[in-house]
Design an enzyme around this catalytic site. Structure first.
Site, PDB file in Angstrom:
ATOM      1  N   TYR A  52     -27.207 132.226 104.899  1.00  0.00           N
ATOM      2  CA  TYR A  52     -26.505 131.081 105.419  1.00  0.00           C
ATOM      3  C   TYR A  52     -25.445 130.524 104.324  1.00  0.00           C
ATOM      4  CZ  TYR A  52     -29.236 130.284 109.488  1.00  0.00           C
ATOM      5  OH  TYR A  52     -29.548 130.654 110.997  1.00  0.00           O
TER       6      TYR A  52
ATOM      7  N   GLU B  55     -38.218 119.823 112.734  1.00  0.00           N
ATOM      8  CA  GLU B  55     -37.407 118.973 113.860  1.00  0.00           C
ATOM      9  C   GLU B  55     -38.416 118.378 114.693  1.00  0.00           C
ATOM     10  OE1 GLU B  55     -33.593 119.989 116.095  1.00  0.00           O
ATOM     11  OE2 GLU B  55     -35.346 120.858 117.529  1.00  0.00           O
TER      12      GLU B  55
ATOM     13  N   ASP C 129     -22.323 122.310 121.031  1.00  0.00           N
ATOM     14  CA  ASP C 129     -22.244 123.907 121.274  1.00  0.00           C
ATOM     15  C   ASP C 129     -21.200 124.182 122.137  1.00  0.00           C
ATOM     16  OD1 ASP C 129     -22.545 126.674 121.563  1.00  0.00           O
ATOM     17  OD2 ASP C 129     -24.507 126.392 120.476  1.00  0.00           O
TER      18      ASP C 129
HETATM   19  C1  5GW Z   1     -32.444 131.716 108.709  1.00  0.00           C
HETATM   20  C2  5GW Z   1     -32.874 132.563 109.841  1.00  0.00           C
HETATM   21  C3  5GW Z   1     -33.434 131.838 110.782  1.00  0.00           C
HETATM   22  C4  5GW Z   1     -33.432 130.389 110.680  1.00  0.00           C
HETATM   23  C5  5GW Z   1     -32.972 129.711 109.586  1.00  0.00           C
HETATM   24  C6  5GW Z   1     -32.555 130.512 108.664  1.00  0.00           C
HETATM   25  C7  5GW Z   1     -32.034 129.831 107.597  1.00  0.00           C
HETATM   26  C8  5GW Z   1     -31.689 128.398 107.379  1.00  0.00           C
HETATM   27  C9  5GW Z   1     -31.576 130.303 105.961  1.00  0.00           C
HETATM   28  O1  5GW Z   1     -31.814 131.599 105.975  1.00  0.00           O
HETATM   29  N1  5GW Z   1     -30.926 129.749 105.042  1.00  0.00           N
HETATM   30  C10 5GW Z   1     -30.727 128.340 105.396  1.00  0.00           C
HETATM   31  O2  5GW Z   1     -30.074 127.770 104.389  1.00  0.00           O
HETATM   32  N2  5GW Z   1     -31.151 127.682 106.309  1.00  0.00           N
HETATM   33  C11 5GW Z   1     -31.028 126.397 106.324  1.00  0.00           C
HETATM   34  O3  5GW Z   1     -31.639 125.672 107.596  1.00  0.00           O
HETATM   35  C12 5GW Z   1     -29.548 125.867 106.914  1.00  0.00           C
HETATM   36  O4  5GW Z   1     -29.035 124.674 106.461  1.00  0.00           O
HETATM   37  C13 5GW Z   1     -29.590 126.009 108.396  1.00  0.00           C
HETATM   38  O5  5GW Z   1     -28.296 125.441 108.958  1.00  0.00           O
HETATM   39  C14 5GW Z   1     -30.809 125.290 108.519  1.00  0.00           C
HETATM   40  C15 5GW Z   1     -31.700 125.135 110.041  1.00  0.00           C
HETATM   41  O6  5GW Z   1     -31.718 126.652 110.367  1.00  0.00           O
HETATM   42  P1  5GW Z   1     -30.781 127.150 111.734  1.00  0.00           P
HETATM   43  O7  5GW Z   1     -29.225 126.446 111.418  1.00  0.00           O
HETATM   44  O8  5GW Z   1     -31.088 128.519 111.728  1.00  0.00           O
HETATM   45  O9  5GW Z   1     -31.498 126.431 112.639  1.00  0.00           O
HETATM   46  P2  5GW Z   1     -30.803 126.323 114.224  1.00  0.00           P
HETATM   47  O10 5GW Z   1     -32.070 125.536 114.748  1.00  0.00           O
HETATM   48  O11 5GW Z   1     -29.590 125.519 114.160  1.00  0.00           O
HETATM   49  O12 5GW Z   1     -30.861 127.743 114.808  1.00  0.00           O
END
Ligand code: 5GW
Ligand code: MN
Length: 344
Positions: free
Chosen positions: A118, A295, A318
């Site tokens: 990320y 969440e 989105d």
């Molecule tokens: C990676 C894979 C699956 C789910 C989360 C991650 C992940 C999230 C990561 O590898 N590294 C990371 O920094 N995050 C943090 O958690 C980011 O700030 C991310 O925006 C947040 C929430 O995860 P998201 O964005 O994948 O969740 P959704 O519900 O927006 O898909």
């Protein structure tokens, strides 16, 4: 007895007569109350800029009303006040000039995690924040990453600070996401109270796409999840197992909030994050995990600690979602990603 009732007749007529005269008197007064005078030409020109603002607000209301008319679903999220009288922030429901002045010395933090893959989302996130997030205000970015050396610092305006912090990269993505609560409990207690007034917490896989300013600030605020903004509460994806600390029974809860954008005064986020983190630990001890990790805990917290402001889906959108044509300002939008690829 007959004589008695006869003797009461004149006095009854007298009372009714007096009442009629009194009512006529009141009607007379009402007719004479002057109506407020129309503003003079001079006053009208003096308030020209106010009128421009009012016109913009009126137009924004029209757009929201179009949405209200077009959907035949639950309309609670389209209101401008919650049942507990917290404002729901839609475009046109506030006067930004006034709010900007009120917040001229307010210090705002933006908390974001960018761990593992990320990290790729961080640069566009920060660059878009420089363009749209709290422009003209004092901002501190709190970036947490496992790759501090790889961070590309954006060109930042005066009054804006970038703090980079090292954080462990959890193996499981669920733990990465939940780790944010633990870090929040530490920073909102130890460091942020002396550095900022309000903290905004955001996902990094997002970009600012339009104005996001001080209109969002309040003691405690959260954003309605754009997938569920017209849904009935029984279909909200709250944690429904009573064994979890994030449990919300059917019949409770107002909105389904998305953990990708929420915030408040630093002490409020301290309370929120400690409650959520304790819930996460309790669940771990029982070998369970809430359906949507932190969440779910956030939603539980907000059922019993009502936010003082609620942000409409303008603040998390989105572009793949339906009804986007009705959301005129898509202020903070999800970056489309390959879910499989970012998880490995
Ligand atoms: C990676 C894979 C699956 C789910 C989360 C991650 C992940 C999230 C990561 O590898 N590294 C990371 O920094 N995050 C943090 O958690 C980011 O700030 C991310 O925006 C947040 C929430 O995860 P998201 O964005 O994948 O969740 P959704 O519900 O927006 O898909
Ligand atoms: Mn996300």
């Amino acid at each position: 007895m007959q004589g008695n009732s006869k003797s009461m007749l004149p006095s009854r007529t007298y009372i009714i007569g007096t009442l009629v005269v009194f009512i006529l008197f009141l009607i007379g007064i009402c007719i004479q109350i002057p109506t407020p005078a129309a503003p003079s030409k001079q006053e009208e020109t003096n308030h020209c800029s106010d009128q421009v603002t009012e016109k913009a607000i009126e137009l924004a209301h029209c757009e929201r009303k179009l949405l209200v008319k077009s959907v035949n679903k639950r309309k609670m999220a389209l209101n401008v006040l919650t049942p507990w009288l917290a404002p729901i922030i839609w475009d046109g429901t506030y006067n930004l000039n006034i709010l900007d002045k009120q917040h001229s010395s307010t210090r705002i933090g933006l908390f974001v995690f960018a761990v593992k893959k990320y990290i790729r989302f961080l640069q566009p996130f920060l660059e878009s924040a420089e363009r749209y997030f709290m422009v003209g205000h004092k901002v501190t970015y709190y970036v947490f990453t496992d790759k501090v050396d790889e961070v590309v610092k954006p060109k930042m305006a005066d009054g804006r600070i970038l703090q980079l912090h090292n954080v462990v990269a959890d193996q499981r993505w669920q733990d990465v996401s939940m780790r944010r609560m633990e870090i929040l409990t530490v920073y909102t207690k130890e460091y942020m109270p002396s550095e900022i007034d309000y903290l905004v917490c955001a996902d990094v896989d997002m970009v600012f796409n339009d104005h996001v300013g001080v209109e969002i600030l309040g003691d405690l605020f959260a954003t309605i999840h754009p997938v569920f903004f017209l849904s009935e509460p029984q279909s909200f994806t709250y944690e429904r197992r009573p064994i979890s600390a994030a449990y919300i029974p059917y019949g409770q809860g107002d909105f389904y909030y998305m953990a990708a954008f929420y915030g408040g005064k630093v002490d409020e986020i301290y309370k929120l994050s400690t409650t959520c983190q304790n819930g996460i630990i309790e669940d771990k001890k029982k070998n369970i995990e809430a359906l949507w990790q932190e969440e779910s805990h956030l939603n539980r917290y907000l059922v019993y600690n009502k936010p003082t402001k609620v942000l409409s889906p303008e603040y998390i959108w989105d572009t793949n979602l339906p009804l986007g044509e009705f959301i005129k300002k898509k202020r903070f939008i999800a970056v489309h990603k390959d879910h499989q690829e970012v998880r490995n």
